[in-house]
Design an enzyme around this catalytic site. Sequence first.
Site: not given
Ligand SMILES: O=C(O)C(=O)C[C@H](O)[C@H](O)COP(=O)(O)O
Length: 216
Positions: A49, A53, A77, A137
């Site tokens: 994925e 960002r 994202t 998700k």
């Molecule tokens: O970017 C997106 O589409 C999101 O929904 C957020 C990410 O999936 C999380 O930020 C990952 O989370 P961490 O593993 O805690 O860093």
Amino acid sequence: MNLVSDFHRDRIRSVLAASRLMPVITIKHLDDAVPLCQALFDGGIRVMEITLRTEHGVEAIKQVREALPDAWVGAGTVTCVDQYRKAETAGAQFVVTPGVTKALLDFALTSEAPLLPGVSTASELLLGYGLGYREFKFFPAEVAGGPRALKAFGGPFPDAVFCPTGGVRRETAKDYLALGNVLTVGGSWLTPEDVVARKDWAQVTEIARASLSDIS
Ligand SMILES: O=C(O)C(=O)C[C@H](O)[C@H](O)COP(=O)(O)O
């Protein structure tokens, strides 16, 4: 009213079935995209994925799709329809959103690239459910209730399955994967910032391999 097509559901199921871990990848330097994803692939990860960002997200998706034809490459994202279109044009094979809007859910039904919509409440689930979405998700997983919340969703939504993401760590992935309604867990722990910054691709492969071995 349009509903999620069988093609979309099959695609999302194939993506979720291909890898029990889904790295959430943020590309700061475009040159990192292919070696980073190759390193994950070498460690056994079959689904990537790549988030939008950074300014490199779209181009990274294009490059990784070409370089790794045997991996599933999706866009993460994605927060608006315009980004969805860009991801689709870049060749994203699926799209992940952190939350849902009616505009995103509706647009996804017409897109080449199926959507894995992000939800954290029963109301958001119902929005997707009514349109035929059954794969979601769960974000942000840890603060939205963790495995106990997913167990609770199993009551009213017995045929929904989830990819929890957000605060999931290598040590906690197993707790989620033990649930009947979790096929895959996602997270950024597979691509630690410091390891990527020093382009230590062997270490990325090792983290992937060790994380997969922890959950097997
Ligand atoms: O970017 C997106 O589409 C999101 O929904 C957020 C990410 O999936 C999380 O930020 C990952 O989370 P961490 O593993 O805690 O860093």
